[in-house]
Scaffold this motif. Structure first.
Motif, PDB file in Angstrom:
ATOM      1  N   ALA A  41      25.018 -75.339 -60.148  1.00  0.00           N
ATOM      2  CA  ALA A  41      24.751 -76.351 -61.178  1.00  0.00           C
ATOM      3  C   ALA A  41      26.037 -77.027 -61.650  1.00  0.00           C
ATOM      4  N   THR A  42      27.133 -76.262 -61.632  1.00  0.00           N
ATOM      5  CA  THR A  42      28.417 -76.786 -62.105  1.00  0.00           C
ATOM      6  C   THR A  42      29.535 -76.285 -61.212  1.00  0.00           C
ATOM      7  N   ALA A  43      30.660 -76.967 -61.298  1.00  0.00           N
ATOM      8  CA  ALA A  43      31.839 -76.498 -60.566  1.00  0.00           C
ATOM      9  C   ALA A  43      32.255 -75.118 -61.085  1.00  0.00           C
ATOM     10  N   GLU A  44      32.105 -74.893 -62.382  1.00  0.00           N
ATOM     11  CA  GLU A  44      32.474 -73.590 -62.949  1.00  0.00           C
ATOM     12  C   GLU A  44      31.635 -72.466 -62.349  1.00  0.00           C
ATOM     13  N   ALA A  45      30.366 -72.740 -62.076  1.00  0.00           N
ATOM     14  CA  ALA A  45      29.516 -71.726 -61.440  1.00  0.00           C
ATOM     15  C   ALA A  45      30.001 -71.435 -60.020  1.00  0.00           C
ATOM     16  N   SER A  50      33.027 -67.719 -56.490  1.00  0.00           N
ATOM     17  CA  SER A  50      34.203 -67.457 -55.656  1.00  0.00           C
ATOM     18  C   SER A  50      34.969 -66.242 -56.163  1.00  0.00           C
ATOM     19  N   ASP A  51      35.185 -66.192 -57.475  1.00  0.00           N
ATOM     20  CA  ASP A  51      35.907 -65.059 -58.060  1.00  0.00           C
ATOM     21  C   ASP A  51      35.164 -63.748 -57.805  1.00  0.00           C
ATOM     22  N   ALA A  52      33.850 -63.777 -57.967  1.00  0.00           N
ATOM     23  CA  ALA A  52      33.050 -62.566 -57.741  1.00  0.00           C
ATOM     24  C   ALA A  52      33.109 -62.148 -56.274  1.00  0.00           C
ATOM     25  N   ALA A  53      33.003 -63.105 -55.373  1.00  0.00           N
ATOM     26  CA  ALA A  53      33.067 -62.791 -53.942  1.00  0.00           C
ATOM     27  C   ALA A  53      34.445 -62.249 -53.577  1.00  0.00           C
ATOM     28  N   MET A  54      35.493 -62.822 -54.145  1.00  0.00           N
ATOM     29  CA  MET A  54      36.856 -62.358 -53.854  1.00  0.00           C
ATOM     30  C   MET A  54      37.037 -60.918 -54.338  1.00  0.00           C
ATOM     31  N   ALA A  55      36.502 -60.603 -55.492  1.00  0.00           N
ATOM     32  CA  ALA A  55      36.643 -59.253 -56.046  1.00  0.00           C
ATOM     33  C   ALA A  55      35.973 -58.197 -55.169  1.00  0.00           C
ATOM     34  N   GLU A  56      34.967 -58.612 -54.401  1.00  0.00           N
ATOM     35  CA  GLU A  56      34.204 -57.673 -53.572  1.00  0.00           C
ATOM     36  C   GLU A  56      34.732 -57.527 -52.152  1.00  0.00           C
ATOM     37  N   LEU A  57      35.733 -58.306 -51.770  1.00  0.00           N
ATOM     38  CA  LEU A  57      36.215 -58.243 -50.393  1.00  0.00           C
ATOM     39  C   LEU A  57      36.891 -56.913 -50.096  1.00  0.00           C
ATOM     40  N   THR A  58      36.619 -56.411 -48.903  1.00  0.00           N
ATOM     41  CA  THR A  58      37.264 -55.190 -48.424  1.00  0.00           C
ATOM     42  C   THR A  58      38.669 -55.524 -47.920  1.00  0.00           C
ATOM     43  N   ALA A  59      39.429 -54.499 -47.578  1.00  0.00           N
ATOM     44  CA  ALA A  59      40.762 -54.712 -47.007  1.00  0.00           C
ATOM     45  C   ALA A  59      40.663 -55.530 -45.718  1.00  0.00           C
ATOM     46  N   ASP A  60      39.664 -55.266 -44.882  1.00  0.00           N
ATOM     47  CA  ASP A  60      39.488 -56.040 -43.645  1.00  0.00           C
ATOM     48  C   ASP A  60      39.152 -57.493 -43.951  1.00  0.00           C
ATOM     49  N   GLY A 151      42.486 -65.896 -54.690  1.00  0.00           N
ATOM     50  CA  GLY A 151      41.533 -66.448 -55.648  1.00  0.00           C
ATOM     51  C   GLY A 151      42.026 -67.762 -56.239  1.00  0.00           C
ATOM     52  N   LYS A 152      43.312 -67.832 -56.562  1.00  0.00           N
ATOM     53  CA  LYS A 152      43.894 -69.067 -57.106  1.00  0.00           C
ATOM     54  C   LYS A 152      43.848 -70.188 -56.064  1.00  0.00           C
ATOM     55  N   ILE A 153      44.215 -69.866 -54.832  1.00  0.00           N
ATOM     56  CA  ILE A 153      44.196 -70.861 -53.752  1.00  0.00           C
ATOM     57  C   ILE A 153      42.769 -71.357 -53.532  1.00  0.00           C
ATOM     58  N   ASN A 154      41.825 -70.426 -53.483  1.00  0.00           N
ATOM     59  CA  ASN A 154      40.426 -70.808 -53.272  1.00  0.00           C
ATOM     60  C   ASN A 154      39.944 -71.748 -54.367  1.00  0.00           C
ATOM     61  N   ARG A 155      40.301 -71.467 -55.604  1.00  0.00           N
ATOM     62  CA  ARG A 155      39.862 -72.305 -56.722  1.00  0.00           C
ATOM     63  C   ARG A 155      40.423 -73.722 -56.575  1.00  0.00           C
ATOM     64  N   ILE A 156      41.675 -73.845 -56.209  1.00  0.00           N
ATOM     65  CA  ILE A 156      42.281 -75.170 -56.012  1.00  0.00           C
ATOM     66  C   ILE A 156      41.547 -75.915 -54.902  1.00  0.00           C
TER      67      ILE A 156
END
Length: 170
Positions: A41-45, A50-60, A151-156
């Motif tokens: 619905a929004t860019a913030e969403a 993205s932040d949630a997905a990044m937090a869940e990434l494994t080392a691989d 996460g910062k790069i992805n947001r940009i």
């Protein structure tokens, strides 16, 4: 109403959206998680997803994401995002470029991957100082710093997708 770029992303075919996301982050897991939550619905969403997905990434997954980034000071030819993000190196002296190359190689030998930092808005000296500071981290601590930098790069990069109107140079 979402910005034009976000609307376009929300309605794009999966393969087109997946390709756009791959330009943001090379992790397939991250991209799949962003795709699965469309529409936004929004860019913030989108950024929150993205932040949630990044937090869940494994080392691989993180390794896969990092593999999509060139070393600082050596952006991939034709990669507009890397050139734009690493513009702080444009005026760097040859001595600074050589020093950063040596530090990048030492970092890569220690951690097994490129030194990753959100280079946008940073000078060559700031990036050099960051690698000097981070090279003594434990692998575990460095992995979490890299997660934050990605996460910062992805947001940009997501901001460019969400806010650019059709035909804009992204």
């Amino acid at each position: 109403m979402p910005p034009p770029g976000l609307s376009r992303f929300n309605t794009a075919h999966d393969e087109a959206a997946r390709a756009a996301l791959h330009e943001v982050c090379a992790s397939r897991t991250w991209g799949d998680r962003i795709l699965a939550r469309r529409p936004y619905a929004t860019a913030e969403a989108l950024y929150a997803a993205s932040d949630a997905a990044m937090a869940e990434l494994t080392a691989d997954d993180l390794a896969e994401a990092m593999a999509g980034h060139p070393p600082i000071g050596r952006p991939k030819p034709g990669d507009r995002a890397s050139h734009r993000e690493q513009s702080g190196m444009a005026g760097a002296s040859d001595a600074l470029k050589e020093e950063l190359l040596a530090l990048n190689l030492a970092y890569q030998e220690r951690f097994g991957h490129v030194f990753l930092i959100c280079a946008t808005g940073r000078t060559g000296e700031q990036m050099r100082d960051a690698v000097r500071h981070r090279i003594d981290n434990t692998p575990e601590a460095e992995r979490e710093i890299v997660r934050g930098e990605l996460g910062k790069i992805n947001r940009i990069r997501l901001t460019r997708i969400a806010t650019h109107a059709e035909g804009d140079a992204a």
